[in-house]
Every structure is written in C-alpha cells, then in structure tokens.
Design a protein around this motif. Sequence first.
Motif, PDB file in Angstrom:
ATOM      1  N   VAL A   1       0.921  -1.070  -0.445  1.00 35.04           N
ATOM      2  CA  VAL A   1       0.723  -0.007   0.328  1.00 35.04           C
ATOM      3  C   VAL A   1       1.057   0.822  -0.222  1.00 35.04           C
ATOM      4  O   VAL A   1       0.332   2.322  -0.196  1.00 35.04           O
ATOM      5  CB  VAL A   1      -0.445  -0.151   1.151  1.00 35.04           C
ATOM      6  N   ASP A   2       1.866   1.375   0.401  1.00 37.66           N
ATOM      7  CA  ASP A   2       2.714   2.575   0.347  1.00 37.66           C
ATOM      8  C   ASP A   2       3.916   2.411  -1.006  1.00 37.66           C
ATOM      9  O   ASP A   2       4.895   3.446  -0.810  1.00 37.66           O
ATOM     10  CB  ASP A   2       4.172   2.235   1.403  1.00 37.66           C
TER      11      ASP A   2
ATOM     12  N   ILE B   1      -4.635  -3.135   6.453  1.00 33.09           N
ATOM     13  CA  ILE B   1      -5.654  -1.693   5.508  1.00 33.09           C
ATOM     14  C   ILE B   1      -6.322  -3.320   4.366  1.00 33.09           C
ATOM     15  O   ILE B   1      -7.433  -2.858   4.522  1.00 33.09           O
ATOM     16  CB  ILE B   1      -4.828  -1.351   4.536  1.00 33.09           C
ATOM     17  N   TYR B   2      -6.057  -4.045   3.802  1.00 30.82           N
ATOM     18  CA  TYR B   2      -6.193  -5.031   3.297  1.00 30.82           C
ATOM     19  C   TYR B   2      -8.009  -5.403   4.203  1.00 30.82           C
ATOM     20  O   TYR B   2      -8.735  -5.993   3.808  1.00 30.82           O
ATOM     21  CB  TYR B   2      -5.811  -6.428   2.148  1.00 30.82           C
TER      22      TYR B   2
ATOM     23  N   THR C   1       0.258  -3.295   5.170  1.00 31.19           N
ATOM     24  CA  THR C   1      -0.493  -3.750   4.639  1.00 31.19           C
ATOM     25  C   THR C   1      -0.954  -3.932   4.317  1.00 31.19           C
ATOM     26  O   THR C   1      -2.854  -4.269   3.985  1.00 31.19           O
ATOM     27  CB  THR C   1       0.191  -4.062   3.366  1.00 31.19           C
TER      28      THR C   1
ATOM     29  N   PHE D   1      -0.621   3.416  -4.983  1.00 30.27           N
ATOM     30  CA  PHE D   1      -2.041   2.667  -3.954  1.00 30.27           C
ATOM     31  C   PHE D   1      -2.962   3.792  -4.202  1.00 30.27           C
ATOM     32  O   PHE D   1      -3.512   4.292  -3.374  1.00 30.27           O
ATOM     33  CB  PHE D   1      -2.288   1.852  -3.331  1.00 30.27           C
TER      34      PHE D   1
ATOM     35  N   GLN E   1      -6.418   3.812  -2.436  1.00 28.19           N
ATOM     36  CA  GLN E   1      -7.158   2.434  -1.038  1.00 28.19           C
ATOM     37  C   GLN E   1      -8.528   3.033  -1.607  1.00 28.19           C
ATOM     38  O   GLN E   1     -10.153   1.824  -1.798  1.00 28.19           O
ATOM     39  CB  GLN E   1      -7.234   2.767   0.142  1.00 28.19           C
TER      40      GLN E   1
END
Length: 354
Positions: A191-192, A343-344, A340, A196, A198
Amino acid sequence: MKLLKFIALGFSALCVNAWAATTLNILEWEGYISPFKEDFEAHAKSKGMDVKLNILTPYITNSEQIFKDLRANKADVVTPTHNYYKMNQAKLMQVLQPIDTARLGNYSKILASLRIASYDSQNDKKYSVPLLGGSYGLAYNTEKVPAPDSWQVLWDPANAGKYAVTEDQFEANLYTTMLVLGYSPTDVYDVDSGKFNQAQVQEKLNPLVKNAHSFWGGMADADVMPQLSYVTTYWFGVAEANKRGQKWALANPKEGQTVWLDTMAIAKQLSGEKLDAAYLLMDFMIQESTQKRFLEMYGSIIVNGETKALLTPEQIEKGRVGDESFFVEEMFWQPLSSRTRNIYKEMWDKARGN
C-alpha cells in the motif's frame, strides 16, 4: 553370572538400536505428503533405509504455526507456501537449513523458472524444494457459460449470485481487484508503493463481495458449484468437482493470475540419518510418478517437467505441464507488511459489512 547378564542386555540394546526406524515428523498442508506415506516407506526400504513418517496435526494453517513447531523441534520436514520464507523479516529461514540440491537426483528436472526463483534465497543459498503450485484462478462451468477472457465477468451485474470467492485468504481477492483496475502485479502487495488508491480499490471490491453467491474456505465447495457459473479456485476445487461428474475448466484471464507455490523445507537441527531420510523424502516427492499422482489428485501445476513422459497430451495441455511461462516470479504472491495486510483486512471487512 552378573557380567554375562550385563553383556547380554547390552547386546540386546545394540540390536534394538540398530533396527530402530528413523522417524520423520511431517508438518504439511493437508493431503500433500500423507497420501504417499506407505509408498514412501516402502521406497525407503528399497533403498536400505527404515523410515517412518509421522504426520503432525493440526495441519498447516499459517506461517506462524510452522515457525513455532520448528523452533520447538516438533517438525522435521515442513511444506510452506513460497511467500512464507521472507515474511516477517524472513524469520522462518532462521529455523530452517539451506538445501543441498546435489543430494536430490530429481532436482534438475524441476522447471528452470523455479530453480532460479528468489522467493526462498538468502546469501546465495536456497531454503526449499518446490512441490506443487497453481494460481488464484478463475474457473467456469462449461455447461452454463463459455470460457471468459477476463476477470470482469465477476463484476458483470448479470452474474450477481452466480459465483463464489475465497474468504479465508481474502487478500487474493484484493490482488485480483487491483489487477482488474490495471495495477501491475508488483504493485498489488504494498500500500506504500505510491500507486495504491484505497478509495478506488474499495469501490471496486465492494460489488465483488456484495454480488457473490457464497464464500469458501480451504477449497471451493464442490457441493455448491453446480449452482454456479464461475468460481475462484486454487485449482483443487476444479479437480474435485470434475471427479464428481461436473464439467469445470480454468480460464486464462487477460489481466493475469496471482501465483502460489507450495514447497518442502528441512528443520535446522536435522542431521545424520534423519537428514538423509528428509532428502530421500523430498526426492521421492518430486519424482515423475509422484508428480503424476499430484496432477491426477489435485489438478494443480506440477513442478517436474519431465513428468510429461507419463501423461496424455490432454493432461499436459490442461495441466500446463512443463510450461515455463506459468511460474513467472512477478506474479508470485509476495510477503505483505503488517501495515499492508491490516489495511487489506479493514477493506475486506468493510466490503463484507463487518
């Protein structure tokens, strides 16, 4: 008299020790080594070794379980998924020993794409032997629909309630969603990465989840599949459904498929006869006759390309046997950082309405 008795007891103990079997404790994904237990033990005897396999339960469910059992010296041979090796600062490698491929007569028959892959490499040493693999694939019911060329069929409103996806390894659905959105395979695991978005991914993920007929755990449910047009699968589900007389096939979506590989590895503390037995077992598992049985049982992608000599042209084509283009490393699942994965997980829970 006492001296003679002592000598007799000592001789008896030496005989028992000389004939004692070598026991290997196996921690596996269920159904990987256990179906071959008796055949391997007979094979070992033919090689002059008395080896017994002790299949540990519970079976593997996650990487932390493997690490803990190895650290506690409970397991001798394990079958990790490829992305476990470098997860959490590669701590799994701390309790494994490097593989001496020269001790494996069948290693040269493994697909070159796997022999040069880096998922298990550290300091120019490899820590595993490939066993079998597949993808998080898209299967279709040939009695209901034609072969799709894209994952987009799962987002077609006409297919609402006609497909099933995994829930246990929810991350795979995030990967697929991002591939459909045009993300490159290397960008779906971080995600970084700077790429990405979101909100965009969440918006695309929500209808995939909302419109699913059902969710499966370890393997797509063959009892439910006759009702469906599509199902995501690690390949095992298709093999099981077709054994029951259903007619499912795997598609080749243009966006690609994320790939998994299950492997074999050896505990760090293993030595002597147990280490010899471990290498004998691994070589047995990658030989052509064993790999053929894997293909027939599970419909998965086997790793020994020379198994083609034992297969029909149809088996070779459907199973992509010897296909070096399948295990492309950029498509392999990658270890996720805690950030990551968290967050997922939040995104998956939101899509599920939790």
